[in-house]
Design an enzyme around this catalytic site. Structure first.
Site, PDB file in Angstrom:
ATOM      1  N   GLU A  11      -9.188  -7.155   5.449  1.00  0.00           N
ATOM      2  CA  GLU A  11      -9.742  -8.296   4.737  1.00  0.00           C
ATOM      3  C   GLU A  11     -11.221  -8.475   5.058  1.00  0.00           C
ATOM      4  OE1 GLU A  11      -8.254 -10.948   2.753  1.00  0.00           O
ATOM      5  OE2 GLU A  11     -10.421 -11.138   2.571  1.00  0.00           O
ATOM      6  N   ASP A  59     -14.300  -7.986   2.237  1.00  0.00           N
ATOM      7  CA  ASP A  59     -15.206  -9.060   1.827  1.00  0.00           C
ATOM      8  C   ASP A  59     -16.662  -8.635   1.962  1.00  0.00           C
ATOM      9  OD1 ASP A  59     -12.981 -10.609   1.550  1.00  0.00           O
ATOM     10  OD2 ASP A  59     -13.371 -11.890   3.290  1.00  0.00           O
ATOM     11  N   SER A 118      -8.610 -11.345  -2.884  1.00  0.00           N
ATOM     12  CA  SER A 118      -9.641 -11.264  -1.842  1.00  0.00           C
ATOM     13  C   SER A 118     -10.677 -10.223  -2.221  1.00  0.00           C
ATOM     14  CB  SER A 118      -9.054 -10.829  -0.513  1.00  0.00           C
ATOM     15  OG  SER A 118      -7.894 -11.489  -0.244  1.00  0.00           O
TER      16      SER A 118
END
Ligand SMILES: *[C@@H]1O[C@H](CO)[C@@H](O)[C@H](O)[C@H]1NC(C)=O
Ligand SMILES: *[C@@H]1O[C@H](CO)[C@@H](O)[C@H](O)[C@H]1NC(C)=O
Ligand SMILES: *[C@@H]1O[C@H](CO)[C@@H](O)[C@H](O)[C@H]1NC(C)=O
Ligand SMILES: *[C@@H]1O[C@H](CO)[C@@H](O)[C@H](O)[C@H]1NC(C)=O
Ligand SMILES: *[C@@H]1O[C@H](CO)[C@@H](O)[C@H](O)[C@H]1NC(C)=O
Length: 561
Positions: free
Chosen positions: A270, A274, A473
């Site tokens: 994650e 990002d 995400s």
């Protein structure tokens, strides 16, 4: 029912009774799966409490935010500084006096405030905390390497404090995060499609019509990702990602600033995702990472980030966040107050983007055989821009996009529908076949607002390129990066930042966006809906919002004022 009973018992057992008040009577205090109870803390153990002090002029704040975000208003773009926000919302002298007096009378002195004066964060012992907050009882819980202190029992405050506090943080909520996974790990069948097109910066830039010239160049432009995990992005992963995937456009290969503490440990997917994608979409733009802020065992990392925004007069213009919780697990008072915090950011010209979630419409089991969809917060806040997900129609080519079945979307049960989306949502509700009415609340804020590809990304994590990474995400930093590029061009023209985008986005009525009209997202696996939630449709829909950005057109339409 249970709650009333508990209160009634308290009435019988104590003489103080009528003088206590539950600030968060509807907060779910059950322990989420995966957390192991390891015992009650010692009376002398330290706990950190965050007091959300009642703000003033919240109605005025809402009204002003509407004006500065509405392109038809003469006030459009006339944002406030943090100091001006403070003058508007800071708690009254009485509130300060009552709350400080209360804390001091219990010997609590180690408190920190924020520039807007509406939060107080105090270190104290479990014993004192339990006295301050009758009903609370602090226990320790563990999940993997993480450890938190929480109260499985509801807290109250004395009635004379109730009108001065919105909620107390560090008592109930457990950290949650969206689970970004590589579908290569979860779905064996997908392994077979060896020549499947993976999403890389080049693919994104091609689909959304970004040229090599579409990179940042304005001074002092900046963007941020906020992460609340015990996992970290690694500078070496970012550098390797850019070396492999960053050719053809000018970009930065280093994060400009990390706010908070980056632990050791492994890089998280994650975290890597990002940073790698906001920096390759919002290319050549200074990027900050907000990560696990907080002094010690961070009690509520998300709340901690909200406090930071109120304590820093200069923060990036665009923030993307992949974080969410079920609305029904959170107290209304907590969500309302966090919503005020989003308004405080919007009025400063800051754009906050949240991932819409990876469970489609979601599913909540109500009673035997009765289910409903399950909206998620903060995705359901009317004052953030919520980003859904899409896939390529033809997975082997850069084609048009269809719904990614995981794309979170639906209707809030807490926040009423904001004016800016009334027309768009009512057109959708009239124009298409809907799930049964009992599954969702048509009076609520509907989301997402916009979308981008969320399927099959390449991410470098722990030095290894990993395929098949999917989820909203992924789409959120991509949209965030494009908004940063638009801000950049605005700054070069002497215009202010975009700020809270939704009122303007809905006024475009889909202009400059690729409308997504195919596919449905997932929901309850029951006989009534058979796993199907809402379906995409022409114009806005609660699966992909208005669709995905056609960058040059969006830039052109958002550059005229
Ligand atoms: C806000 O910033 C000030 C100045 O840097 C600091 O002293 C204070 O502890 C911060 N507040 C919180 C709640 O962290
Ligand atoms: C942008 O992309 C779409 C689809 O990929 C294409 O049809 C269009 O011509 C491109 N250019 C502009 C300026 O919209
Ligand atoms: C990259 O950004 C810097 C400012 O941070 C700017 O001076 C430079 O011209 C930009 N590069 C390009 C190719 O626009
Ligand atoms: C903008 O520039 C000022 C002065 O150089 C700097 O202090 C500040 O941190 C910058 N802000 C952001 C958000 O990059
Ligand atoms: C539906 O949403 C509204 C807010 O728009 C809320 O007041 C109401 O309680 C919700 N209804 C249910 C059944 O949750």
């Amino acid at each position: 029912m249970l709650l009333l009973l508990t209160l009634a018992m308290a009435v019988l057992h104590s003489s103080l009774v009528l003088t206590v008040h539950l600030l968060e009577h509807d907060q779910d205090t059950s322990v989420p799966r995966g957390w192991v109870h390891t015992g009650r803390v010692a009376p002398s153990d330290r706990v950190q409490l965050t007091f959300a002090l009642k703000q003033q002029n919240v109605d005025r704040l809402r009204e002003l935010l509407g004006l500065v975000s509405n392109p038809d208003s003469p006030q459009y773009g006339k944002f406030l500084t943090l100091e001006e926000v403070t003058s508007l919302v800071h708690p009254s002298d009485l509130t300060h006096k009552v709350v400080w007096g209360w804390l001091q009378s219990h010997g609590v002195a180690a408190c920190h405030t924020v520039l807007t004066q509406d939060f107080l964060q105090c270190d104290t012992t479990a014993q004192v905390a339990e006295t301050l907050l009758p009903g609370s009882e602090f226990h320790r819980y563990r999940k993997g390497r993480r450890s938190v202190v929480r109260s499985p029992a509801r807290y109250s405050v004395h009635a004379d404090l109730a009108q001065h506090l919105d909620f107390v943080g560090g008592v109930h909520r457990f950290p949650t995060e969206m689970q970004t996974v590589s579908r290569a790990w979860t779905n064996g069948a997908r392994h077979e499609a060896k020549f499947h097109l993976g999403v890389t910066p080049v693919v994104l830039r091609s689909r959304y019509n970004l040229t090599a010239a579409d990179v940042g160049s304005a001074e002092n432009n900046s963007q941020a990702v906020a992460q609340f995990l015990e996992q970290f992005y690694h500078p070496a992963d970012l550098a390797e990602f850019m070396a492999i995937f960053g050719s053809g456009f000018k970009h930065m290969s280093q994060v400009a600033r990390v706010v908070g503490t980056q632990g050791g440990g492994k890089a998280g997917l994650e975290a890597s995702l990002d940073v790698e994608y906001i920096m390759s979409t919002g290319a050549n733009i200074s990027t900050w990472v907000f990560t696990n802020p907080g002094r010690h065992e961070s009690q509520e990392p998300f709340l901690q980030w909200m406090l930071l925004l109120s304590n820093m007069s200069s923060v990036p213009w665009v923030h993307t966040v992949s974080y969410g919780d079920d609305e029904d697990s959170l107290a209304a008072a907590y969500m309302m107050r966090i919503n005020n915090e989003f308004m405080k950011a919007g009025i400063r010209g800051i754009s906050i983007l949240f991932a819409s979630g990876d469970s489609g419409a979601g599913c909540r089991h109500l009673t035997k055989g009765t289910n409903a969809f399950r909206p998620s917060f903060p995705a359901s806040s009317p004052y953030v821009t919520t980003v859904g997900g899409t896939s390529f129609k033809n997975p082997f080519q850069v084609t048009y996009e269809v719904t990614d079945y995981i794309s979170g979307g639906g209707f809030s049960n807490i926040f009423p529908m904001p004016d800016y989306q009334l027309a768009a949502v009512s057109a959708y509700l009239k124009g298409t076949t809907l799930p049964p009415k009992t599954y969702f609340n048509t009076s609520g804020r509907a989301y997402p607002d916009i979308a981008a590809l969320s399927d099959n990304y390449w991410v470098v994590s722990n030095r290894v390129p990993i395929p098949w990474v999917s989820g909203t995400s992924a789409s959120t930093p991509v949209v965030g990066g494009m908004l940063s590029l638009i801000n950049d061009q605005r700054f070069l023209k002497g215009l202010p930042s975009l700020g809270f985008l939704n009122p303007r986005l809905y006024q475009l009525k889909g202009q400059a966006l690729f409308d997504v009209t195919e596919g449905c997202h997932l929901s309850c696996l029951d006989d009534q809906v058979e796993g199907k939630g809402f379906c995409a449709a022409p114009s806005w829909d609660p699966v992909t919002g208005w669709g995905t950005p056609n960058y040059p057109s969006l830039l052109a339409t958002l550059l005229d004022k």
